[in-house]
Scaffold this motif. Structure first.
Motif, PDB file in Angstrom:
ATOM      1  N   UNK A 248      -3.591 -17.245 -38.775  1.00  0.00           N
ATOM      2  CA  UNK A 248      -4.934 -17.794 -38.615  1.00  0.00           C
ATOM      3  C   UNK A 248      -5.955 -16.991 -39.401  1.00  0.00           C
ATOM      4  N   UNK A 249      -5.813 -15.660 -39.362  1.00  0.00           N
ATOM      5  CA  UNK A 249      -6.735 -14.816 -40.112  1.00  0.00           C
ATOM      6  C   UNK A 249      -6.509 -14.950 -41.611  1.00  0.00           C
ATOM      7  N   UNK A 250      -5.277 -15.040 -42.009  1.00  0.00           N
ATOM      8  CA  UNK A 250      -4.999 -15.206 -43.435  1.00  0.00           C
ATOM      9  C   UNK A 250      -5.601 -16.507 -43.959  1.00  0.00           C
ATOM     10  N   UNK A 251      -5.531 -17.570 -43.153  1.00  0.00           N
ATOM     11  CA  UNK A 251      -6.136 -18.838 -43.573  1.00  0.00           C
ATOM     12  C   UNK A 251      -7.652 -18.707 -43.680  1.00  0.00           C
ATOM     13  N   UNK A 252      -8.251 -18.022 -42.695  1.00  0.00           N
ATOM     14  CA  UNK A 252      -9.712 -17.851 -42.718  1.00  0.00           C
ATOM     15  C   UNK A 252     -10.155 -17.033 -43.921  1.00  0.00           C
ATOM     16  N   UNK A 253      -9.409 -15.969 -44.222  1.00  0.00           N
ATOM     17  CA  UNK A 253      -9.744 -15.149 -45.385  1.00  0.00           C
ATOM     18  C   UNK A 253      -9.517 -15.927 -46.672  1.00  0.00           C
ATOM     19  N   UNK A 254      -8.486 -16.761 -46.683  1.00  0.00           N
ATOM     20  CA  UNK A 254      -8.239 -17.580 -47.867  1.00  0.00           C
ATOM     21  C   UNK A 254      -9.346 -18.580 -48.100  1.00  0.00           C
ATOM     22  N   UNK A 255      -9.942 -19.100 -47.021  1.00  0.00           N
ATOM     23  CA  UNK A 255     -11.030 -20.072 -47.151  1.00  0.00           C
ATOM     24  C   UNK A 255     -12.281 -19.462 -47.784  1.00  0.00           C
ATOM     25  N   UNK A 256     -12.465 -18.152 -47.614  1.00  0.00           N
ATOM     26  CA  UNK A 256     -13.633 -17.505 -48.219  1.00  0.00           C
ATOM     27  C   UNK A 256     -13.277 -16.791 -49.521  1.00  0.00           C
ATOM     28  N   UNK A 257     -12.068 -17.029 -50.020  1.00  0.00           N
ATOM     29  CA  UNK A 257     -11.759 -16.542 -51.365  1.00  0.00           C
ATOM     30  C   UNK A 257     -10.716 -15.468 -51.480  1.00  0.00           C
ATOM     31  N   UNK A 258     -10.280 -14.866 -50.358  1.00  0.00           N
ATOM     32  CA  UNK A 258      -9.290 -13.791 -50.428  1.00  0.00           C
ATOM     33  C   UNK A 258      -7.893 -14.400 -50.426  1.00  0.00           C
ATOM     34  N   UNK A 259      -7.334 -14.574 -51.599  1.00  0.00           N
ATOM     35  CA  UNK A 259      -5.998 -15.160 -51.718  1.00  0.00           C
ATOM     36  C   UNK A 259      -4.976 -14.141 -52.186  1.00  0.00           C
ATOM     37  N   UNK A 260      -5.424 -12.986 -52.629  1.00  0.00           N
ATOM     38  CA  UNK A 260      -4.524 -11.924 -53.064  1.00  0.00           C
ATOM     39  C   UNK A 260      -4.963 -10.610 -52.421  1.00  0.00           C
ATOM     40  N   UNK A 261      -4.167  -9.583 -52.605  1.00  0.00           N
ATOM     41  CA  UNK A 261      -4.537  -8.284 -52.081  1.00  0.00           C
ATOM     42  C   UNK A 261      -3.776  -7.956 -50.810  1.00  0.00           C
TER      43      UNK A 261
END
Length: 487
Positions: A248-261
């Motif tokens: 769930x957190x990974x999806x939320x971070x992906x929605x705001x642009x964090x797809x790598x790291x």
């Protein structure tokens, strides 16, 4: 001794003390201090810096680690575990609404000092922070103690480093000032740990926080210094599918642009929720220890990152000074000079035309000779000094007219200049430099800012050239691409 001289000597003394410290710790950075001194000398001549200021004071010289996140993310517990001391208050609710700068102290006791201790000491990252708070939140600058505090701790893990614990992001009160300080911290830090609370599996409710801590950082050139940490993951151990919390957190971070790291999941052993299932407990502990090990390793490397950050700050200051601050000052000075001269010519031309119309209609001219009746009367009376006085008054009047025109042009350009400066944070006080130049006769004659010449341009160019050598020296110290052993 004047206040200006005393301020200048105080700054130079602090820089000398910094050089003495770096001579033992990291001699390469002594060259960076000298680079800042060269930029200071140029800025002093141009009026971009007051004599009691230095570009070196705008850079934290100690390795800086920032701990950011929501109020319930376990930032204080993480700091206590890292320092192996209960220095920060902890709790499920917000327990501290100030930024806390934690530094090494020789006293066994942990001392807490007010924000003015940071605001007035150029060695720390919040030097003159009250002025920045005042700019973004009028009237709040004088309440610096409500935003900052300094805390000491006798922990070897802290020796030579500075930790910053931030207040939570959820409160709306003082939000503008807090976000401004947070941006300041992010800019200065060598490592930024962004903690989230795994106990709140609906990250979408904190979209504003995610945007500020994640989305706004992904476009930065130094985005690699951010570590995103899902803390208190032990609370998910009793879920049927604990991986869903992380997902769930990974999806939320992906929605705001964090797809790598790198995305870490940890929890504190001292306040952990018991995990009855031994297999699941072992899996959680293994993952926690591995991630904590990587985080602590990054913290241990901040001294190296600090060295590169300072050289980068020197190069950035020199580059922006040469490419933006000084060209903007030159443009402002040239506009002021051109408009002032055109206004002078326009007013003088108008006065001459009006004088000619009046004098011709009054019959004062005998051919091309100006022979008014009042002038003949003065000569017959022998009052030639009266004529000289009138000429002097006319000359003084022209000077007063020029000064008045100059001030009007200056006032008209200040609003334009402030708008240009507001768009970006430029090194040096361009407004002060502009005001200094408009009061100099050299400026109206040459059209160039006082102090900007081949000598000054050469010193800035030398700093930029030397920065490459400093980076190479750091690379030789910390890397060995040719596998050649160090001597």
């Amino acid at each position: 001794m004047s206040a200006v001289t005393a301020g200048f000597e105080s700054v130079q003394q602090r820089l000398s003390e910094l050089e003495a410290h770096l001579e033992q710790e990291n001699p390469i950075l002594i060259n960076a201090v000298q680079g800042f001194r060269r930029l200071d000398s140029v800025a002093y001549e141009l009026g971009l810096l007051a004599k009691n200021q230095s570009f070196a004071n705008q850079v934290p010289w100690w390795p800086l680690i920032a701990i950011l996140g929501t109020f319930s993310a376990g930032k204080s517990t993480f700091i206590n575990d890292f320092l192996q001391q209960d220095i920060q208050r902890t709790g499920n609710q917000a327990v501290d609404d100030r930024f806390t700068v934690v530094v090494y102290g020789g006293d066994e006791r942990s001392l807490t000092l007010p924000g003015v201790a940071l605001d007035s000491d150029p060695r720390f990252p919040f030097y003159q922070m009250s002025q920045q708070i005042e700019r973004v939140a009028g009237g709040e600058g004088k309440r610096i103690d409500a935003y900052l505090q300094l805390r000491t701790c006798r922990s070897e893990r802290l020796r030579g480093r500075i930790l910053i614990d931030s207040p939570g992001f959820d409160a709306d009160a003082q939000r503008t000032a807090i976000l401004s300080i947070t941006d300041h911290i992010i800019d200065l830090s060598d490592l930024v740990l962004v903690l989230f609370d795994a106990r709140h599996p609906e990250p979408g409710a904190m979209r504003d926080t995610l945007k500020h801590l994640v989305a706004d950082t992904m476009r930065r050139g130094d985005s690699s210094k951010f570590l995103y940490i899902l803390n208190q993951i032990d609370t998910a151990a009793r879920e049927d599918n604990p991986e869903d919390v992380v997902a769930a957190w990974l999806r939320a971070l992906g929605e705001v642009g964090l797809t790598t790291g790198r995305f870490y999941t940890i929890y504190s052993q001292s306040v952990a929720v018991p995990i009855p299932d031994p297999i699941r407990r072992q899996r959680f502990e293994h993952k926690r220890d591995r991630d904590l090990g990587e985080i602590y390793e990054r913290i241990a490397q901040v001294e190296i990152e600090r060295a590169y950050r300072i050289v980068a700050a020197l190069r950035s200051t020199a580059t922006i000074l040469a490419d933006e601050s000084i060209p903007l000052l030159i443009t402002a000075v040239k506009r002021w000079r051109m408009r002032t001269l055109l206004a002078d010519i326009g007013v003088i031309s108008t006065l001459i035309v009006l004088f000619l119309i009046w004098s011709i209609s009054a019959g004062h001219w005998q051919g091309l000779t100006y022979q008014p009746g009042w002038l003949t009367i003065l000569e017959n009376l022998g009052l030639t000094w009266t004529l000289e006085t009138l000429e002097m008054l006319l000359f003084i009047g022209m000077i007063a007219m020029h000064i008045g025109i100059s001030r009007l042009i200056t006032w008209s350009l200040l609003s334009w200049l402030k708008k240009q400066i507001a768009q970006e944070k430029l090194p040096g006080n361009i407004i002060d430099a502009f005001l200094m130049n408009v009061h100099r006769w050299q400026t109206i004659i040459t059209g160039q800012p006082v102090g900007w010449n081949a000598w000054a341009e050469g010193r800035v160019a030398k700093v930029l050239h030397d920065c490459e050598a400093y980076v190479q020296s750091l690379n030789e110290r910390f890397t060995h691409p040719s596998d050649t052993p160090r001597q």
